[in-house]
Scaffold this motif. Sequence first.
Motif: not given
Length: 309
Positions: A214-222, A174-181
């Motif tokens: 511009m303004g696209a959402a940035i998500e946490a990858p982990a 769960a704490a390992t980045p695995s998706i494009m933000p």
Amino acid sequence: KTERRWTVMVVPHGSGASRAVEVSQTVVKALVGIGSVVSLAFLVLGAAAISRGVNITRSRALENENRVLADEVQRMRERLVGLTDTLNKFSEREQELRLLAGLTPTDTGVQRAGIGGPAGAWSERDSLAAIGPKGQEAIAARVDVDALSRRADILVRSLNEAYGSLAKQRERLAATPSIMPTAGWISSAFARERIHPILHLARPHEGIDVTAKMGAAIEAPAAGVVTDVKWEEGYGNMLTIDHGGGLVTRYAHCSQILVSRGKRVKRGDVIAKVGSTGLSTGPHLHYEVWVNGHAVDPVKYVLPDAIVD
């Protein structure tokens, strides 16, 4: 001294003649003694008969109880066979679970929970052995139950270990980045050296640039904790997430940052919006992954189907 005597008159019904019978004191005593002995004999025989009847009744009751207990022991042993099969199936699943948890499978000898040395001692063993075949069956059932109990204990400890390992793995994954933000495509790859598009100087590119609107959402990858939110020269609005275990991710050129320092996030949480702050030629996300203080290619921490070229 003259012995006392008694005369007993016997008067018949009807016209018969009466008769006189003399009885001495000695005869009376003899008759009383004989009567007492006969009465005592009847009492003794009666008591013996009653006792024998009670013993027969008890014996029949005990035989019935023994038969019922023997049948119950037999049924219990049959159920133990089914329970053994169930434990065998659990053991198979336990081996698979240990493999999934990254643990060494349990040795088959340990699984069987065998014990060496003497057969063991418990107070009822000798008493049961003295009974005969039925007692031996009861001893065998007791041994089977003890063996199954040991197997169950080992199985429970092994499953607890496997679940504990899986829980740790789940936390680590769960704490390992695995998706494009953010949704977009990679416009500039990770490089030890590249020509900066604005400064026109050769310098390291310690992340990847993902071009997005511009303004696209940035998500946490982990999952992790936001440790820094600031404006940094060249990077513009930037935030940093610590994922633990020496793993850190950074997000630059954001138009807006939606989380604050100390915020705990999980994979998929929206943390910022794509922008073009700092030194930037257009809206994009500069995404970095650091491991133990060293920048690494973020693409290595993105599942293949999440990369858009």
